[in-house]
Scaffold this active site. Structure first.
Site, PDB file in Angstrom:
ATOM      1  N   ARG A 180       0.816  -1.228   0.000  1.00 10.09           N
ATOM      2  CA  ARG A 180       0.000   0.000   0.000  1.00 10.09           C
ATOM      3  C   ARG A 180       0.848   1.275   0.000  1.00 10.09           C
ATOM      4  O   ARG A 180       0.480   2.292   0.605  1.00 10.09           O
ATOM      5  CB  ARG A 180      -0.971   0.015   1.184  1.00 10.09           C
ATOM      6  CG  ARG A 180      -2.028  -1.093   1.140  1.00 10.09           C
ATOM      7  CD  ARG A 180      -2.994  -0.914  -0.033  1.00 10.09           C
ATOM      8  NE  ARG A 180      -4.046  -1.906  -0.037  1.00 10.09           N
ATOM      9  CZ  ARG A 180      -4.002  -3.065  -0.708  1.00 10.09           C
ATOM     10  NH1 ARG A 180      -2.942  -3.382  -1.434  1.00 10.09           N
ATOM     11  NH2 ARG A 180      -5.010  -3.900  -0.673  1.00 10.09           N
ATOM     12  N   CYS A 229     -10.871  -0.479   2.377  1.00  5.68           N
ATOM     13  CA  CYS A 229     -10.403  -0.903   3.702  1.00  5.68           C
ATOM     14  C   CYS A 229      -9.888   0.298   4.481  1.00  5.68           C
ATOM     15  O   CYS A 229      -9.152   1.134   3.948  1.00  5.68           O
ATOM     16  CB  CYS A 229      -9.311  -1.960   3.566  1.00  5.68           C
ATOM     17  SG  CYS A 229     -10.000  -3.565   3.140  1.00  5.68           S
ATOM     18  N   GLU A 299      -5.289   2.863   6.903  1.00  4.76           N
ATOM     19  CA  GLU A 299      -4.844   2.755   5.515  1.00  4.76           C
ATOM     20  C   GLU A 299      -5.432   3.917   4.712  1.00  4.76           C
ATOM     21  O   GLU A 299      -4.808   4.453   3.807  1.00  4.76           O
ATOM     22  CB  GLU A 299      -5.313   1.420   4.917  1.00  4.76           C
ATOM     23  CG  GLU A 299      -4.652   1.088   3.604  1.00  4.76           C
ATOM     24  CD  GLU A 299      -5.632   0.737   2.509  1.00  4.76           C
ATOM     25  OE1 GLU A 299      -6.032   1.657   1.775  1.00  4.76           O
ATOM     26  OE2 GLU A 299      -5.989  -0.449   2.390  1.00  4.76           O
TER      27      GLU A 299
END
Ligand code: EPU
Length: 304
Positions: A180, A229, A299
């Site tokens: 990520r 998410c 995130e």
């Protein structure tokens, strides 16, 4: 008018002179998949890498805060909005197919649309990512992935604009991707990329793409307001599984709630505020920590 307002007014005037599209005091809710967020002073929508460079030069000259916005699918903007300039990539939306198997696309192209376009042209490789709701620039910058799909191995070149070094084309080996995260960001803004794909029958690619989308719909909340998410997966664990295991599915703060489908998603029916979502993020972090000693890390990006 304070100093920042004066600088922003000068930038707006210069953008007009350059013929670069921008919007003033623009509410951000309509630019995020969460559907939340107050206004930004200047939302700048360049239509070429050269316009990105011009806009960045103005931001640099006047020292005002800068943020980059793609499809707003991994983003939570505060109810009060943000000050300064947002560079919105939506108009960097050209797609070019070069034979054989090479596709060039602008940062603002909606990733699912790019996946479908590639499938129609008989280009395989992107189909597991069909449900990733970002822009190509966002997918590269965040190194978005799903179901074993990662963009990295498909990327040949990335066209970037740096506020300090201007316009550049980086080749494979000159950028990298991590969980990520990537080499790209506000100091290396993606303007477009060249992807290398495999040739196959369009029908076969489409069948795989549809299967991936069906699976995603079974395992994640699709078609409701969310930002994907919320938390990064802790090493060797799924944040969703962890939140689920401590019984937090369905809990709410205001109108924001933990999805019943996948516990790493916060969803709402259009009536939540950003404060509700931030409150729910803090509640989940506290409860997961008190029950498992795991500190969940966000995130999703937050602008406040
Ligand atoms: N699980 C539960 N309860 C839940 C959610 C998941 O028990 O509420 C279980 C699942 O049954 C499965 C395991 O946890 O056994 C893993 O779940 P999943 O396959 O959904 O993967 P994940 O680790 O939760 C990651 C990415 C997703 C990506 C999926 C599929 C992160 C933070 N999440 O989720 O990415 O779509 O894998 O590849 O890395 C995103 O980044 O926004 C995102 C959605």
């Amino acid at each position: 008018m304070n100093e920042l307002d004066r600088k922003l007014a000068r930038i707006a005037e210069a953008l007009s002179g350059e013929g670069i599209v921008f919007r003033q005091n623009e509410p951000l809710a309509r630019y995020t998949t969460m559907g939340l967020g107050g206004p930004v002073d200047l939302l700048v929508q360049p239509a070429s890498a050269a316009q990105v460079e011009t806009a960045l030069a103005l931001v640099r000259e006047h020292h005002v805060p800068l943020r980059v916005l793609g499809a707003g699918s991994n983003l939570l903007v505060s109810d009060a909005g943000v000050r300064g300039v947002i560079l919105h990539t939506a108009s960097l939306n050209q797609v070019e197919l070069l034979q054989p198997g090479t596709l060039i696309a602008g940062a603002g192209v909606h990733f699912p649309a790019l996946v479908r376009r590639a499938a129609q042209q008989g280009l395989r490789g992107l189909e597991p990512g069909v449900g990733i709701p970002g822009s190509l620039g966002g997918v590269l910058t965040m190194n978005a992935g799903a179901y074993q799909f990662a963009i990295g191995p498909l990327v040949e070149e990335v066209e970037v604009v740096s506020p300090d070094r201007g316009h550049m084309v980086l080749r494979r080996g000159e950028f990298d991707f991590r969980y990520r995260a990537s080499s790209f960001g506000a100091d290396l803004i993606v303007a477009g990329a060249t992807l290398s794909l495999q040739r196959d029958e369009p029908e076969a690619i489409k069948a795989d793409m549809d299967a991936h989308m069906r699976f995603r719909k079974e395992t994640q909340p699709v078609g409701v307001k969310s930002a994907g998410c919320i938390f990064k997966n802790p090493a060797g664990e799924s944040a969703g599984r962890l939140i689920d295991s401590v019984g937090l599915k369905g809990i709410r703060v205001g109108a924001a709630r933990i999805s019943e489908v996948h516990a790493n998603f916060i969803v709402h029916d259009g009536t939540a505020s950003a404060a509700d979502v931030l409150g729910l993020i803090a509640t989940v972090q506290e409860q997961v920590f008190s029950k498992t000693s795991v500190q969940l890390e966000r995130e999703v990006m937050t602008w406040q």
